[in-house]
Design a protein around this motif. Structure first.
Motif, short mmCIF file in Angstrom:
data_model
loop_
_atom_site.label_atom_id
_atom_site.label_comp_id
_atom_site.label_asym_id
_atom_site.label_seq_id
_atom_site.Cartn_x
_atom_site.Cartn_y
_atom_site.Cartn_z
N LEU A 169 15.53 17.68 2.97
CA LEU A 169 16.05 17.36 1.65
C LEU A 169 15.33 16.12 1.14
CD1 LEU A 169 19.85 17.85 2.37
CD2 LEU A 169 18.43 19.37 0.99
N LEU A 170 15.16 16.02 -0.18
CA LEU A 170 14.42 14.89 -0.74
C LEU A 170 15.00 13.54 -0.35
CD1 LEU A 170 13.35 15.97 -4.32
CD2 LEU A 170 11.87 15.19 -2.49
N GLU A 171 16.32 13.44 -0.30
CA GLU A 171 16.92 12.16 0.05
C GLU A 171 16.51 11.74 1.46
OE1 GLU A 171 21.35 12.55 1.21
OE2 GLU A 171 21.00 14.21 -0.18
N HIS A 172 16.32 12.70 2.33
CA HIS A 172 15.90 12.40 3.70
C HIS A 172 14.40 12.11 3.77
CE1 HIS A 172 19.61 14.97 4.94
NE2 HIS A 172 19.94 13.72 4.70
N ILE A 173 13.64 12.75 2.90
CA ILE A 173 12.20 12.50 2.87
C ILE A 173 11.92 11.03 2.56
CG2 ILE A 173 10.08 12.90 1.54
CD1 ILE A 173 10.85 15.84 1.37
N TRP A 174 12.57 10.51 1.51
CA TRP A 174 12.29 9.12 1.13
C TRP A 174 12.83 8.14 2.16
CZ3 TRP A 174 8.40 9.25 -1.67
CH2 TRP A 174 8.24 10.18 -2.69
N GLN A 175 13.89 8.53 2.87
CA GLN A 175 14.37 7.68 3.97
C GLN A 175 13.33 7.56 5.07
OE1 GLN A 175 18.08 9.51 5.11
NE2 GLN A 175 19.07 8.98 3.17
N GLN A 176 12.51 8.60 5.22
CA GLN A 176 11.43 8.57 6.20
C GLN A 176 10.20 7.82 5.67
OE1 GLN A 176 11.41 9.97 9.39
NE2 GLN A 176 13.58 10.36 9.10
N VAL A 177 9.89 8.03 4.39
CA VAL A 177 8.65 7.50 3.82
C VAL A 177 8.77 6.02 3.45
CG1 VAL A 177 6.99 7.72 1.92
CG2 VAL A 177 7.94 9.78 2.99
N HIS A 219 14.52 5.45 -4.36
CA HIS A 219 14.34 6.82 -3.88
C HIS A 219 14.55 7.83 -5.00
CE1 HIS A 219 15.39 5.60 0.56
NE2 HIS A 219 14.27 5.05 0.11
N ARG A 220 15.58 7.62 -5.83
CA ARG A 220 15.84 8.56 -6.92
C ARG A 220 14.75 8.49 -7.98
NH1 ARG A 220 18.66 9.30 -3.44
NH2 ARG A 220 16.80 10.58 -3.07
N ARG A 221 14.23 7.30 -8.24
CA ARG A 221 13.11 7.18 -9.18
C ARG A 221 11.88 7.89 -8.63
NH1 ARG A 221 11.15 7.72 -13.96
NH2 ARG A 221 9.54 6.21 -14.57
N ALA A 222 11.67 7.78 -7.33
CA ALA A 222 10.55 8.48 -6.69
C ALA A 222 10.71 9.99 -6.83
CB ALA A 222 10.44 8.08 -5.23
N ASP A 223 11.95 10.49 -6.71
CA ASP A 223 12.22 11.92 -6.95
C ASP A 223 11.73 12.33 -8.33
OD1 ASP A 223 13.56 12.20 -4.54
OD2 ASP A 223 15.57 12.17 -5.43
N GLU A 240 0.83 -1.20 0.00
CA GLU A 240 0.00 0.00 0.00
C GLU A 240 0.86 1.26 0.00
OE1 GLU A 240 -3.38 0.05 -0.15
OE2 GLU A 240 -3.21 -2.13 -0.42
N THR A 241 0.32 2.33 -0.53
CA THR A 241 1.00 3.63 -0.46
C THR A 241 1.12 4.04 1.00
OG1 THR A 241 0.11 4.29 -2.60
CG2 THR A 241 0.85 6.06 -1.13
N PRO A 242 2.31 4.46 1.44
CA PRO A 242 2.46 4.90 2.84
C PRO A 242 1.50 6.04 3.16
CG PRO A 242 4.60 4.60 1.81
CD PRO A 242 3.58 4.49 0.70
N PRO A 243 1.06 6.13 4.42
CA PRO A 243 0.11 7.18 4.80
C PRO A 243 0.59 8.58 4.41
CG PRO A 243 0.37 5.60 6.58
CD PRO A 243 1.41 5.26 5.55
N GLU A 244 -0.36 9.43 4.06
CA GLU A 244 -0.03 10.79 3.63
C GLU A 244 0.75 11.55 4.68
OE1 GLU A 244 -3.80 12.47 2.64
OE2 GLU A 244 -3.88 11.51 0.66
N GLN A 245 0.50 11.27 5.96
CA GLN A 245 1.20 12.03 7.00
C GLN A 245 2.71 11.79 6.98
OE1 GLN A 245 -1.33 9.86 7.66
NE2 GLN A 245 -0.95 8.68 9.54
N TYR A 246 3.15 10.68 6.37
CA TYR A 246 4.58 10.42 6.26
C TYR A 246 5.25 11.48 5.39
CZ TYR A 246 4.15 5.69 8.29
OH TYR A 246 3.92 4.62 9.11
#
Length: 226
Positions: free
Chosen positions: A59-67, A76-80, A45-51
């Motif tokens: 920074l984006l690299e840190h965002i995906w590490q959280q999500v 992560h880079r493809r998600a960017d 499933e898609t992670p919750p929106e609050q993530y």
């Protein structure tokens, strides 16, 4: 510097400060995970929106590490790439809203001779795209839409320092909604206006701001009388 000193410039964060990020981000976020699943890069499933909302300002690299911490760097880079693509497409469709009074307030600040800039941890295409799509670009200093994506800075402290040095600015206010904005402002000797209306911040993030506002239009009232 005090709140009653007229600043030469103001430096604005974008998401949660000028722009109601969720109005553009969330549709793109869900589309990104649909695409990642279709490409076999993500299962579940898609992670919750609050993530993603709770990670704004990083920074984006840190965002995906959280999500999606379980996914590797290539994902992560493809998600960017996908998130930016879907947000740009959303902008082209007219999606995304400014906070109430942002355009009028920026015009008033510019009319008073204050130079306007952005400093965002986002990607270059996103930051410039938002400002242009909202018709705000003429209000900002030429070349003054600074982003970590364009300048490859490792922190907002460094990004703001680079901006100040490049434009020879001696006095400015930093305006933003996250602790990274407070840190960037104070580390560079700036007065910090904390924007306490987006709802993305964690408790205590703006405690060290020099002043907090609940409506963007309050900024004009902080300026000294002409």
């Amino acid at each position: 510097m005090t709140a009653r000193t007229m600043p030469e410039a103001m430096i604005f964060d974008v998401d949660g400060t000028l722009f109601q990020t969720e109005t553009l981000l969330l549709p793109a976020y869900h589309a990104t995970f649909d695409r990642l699943r279709s490409e076999g890069l993500y299962v579940g499933e898609t992670p919750p929106e609050q993530y993603i909302l709770g990670s704004l300002g990083m920074l984006l690299e840190h965002i995906w590490q959280q999500v999606i911490p379980e996914s590797d760097v290539a994902v992560h880079r493809r998600a960017d790439e996908l998130l930016l693509q879907y947000q740009v497409e959303g902008m082209a469709r007219g999606e995304g809203l400014l906070y109430e009074g942002v355009a009028e307030t920026l015009k008033e600040l510019r009319a008073r001779g204050i130079r306007l800039f952005t400093a965002s941890n986002g990607l270059e295409g996103y930051v410039k795209g938002v400002i242009r799509a909202q018709g705000l670009e003429p209000l900002f200093e030429s070349g003054g839409l600074f982003s970590a994506g364009e300048h490859s800075t490792r922190s907002k402290v460094d990004l703001v320092r680079k901006l100040l040095d490049q434009y020879g600015i001696r006095s400015a206010w930093m305006v933003g909604d996250r602790s990274s904005d407070v840190e960037a402002g104070h580390a560079n000797g700036l007065f910090v206006v904390g924007c306490d209306y987006a709802g993305f911040r964690k408790e205590g993030e703006l405690d060290e701001a020099d002043v907090r506002i609940r409506d963007f239009r309050e900024i004009v009232g902080l300026l000294p009388e002409r």
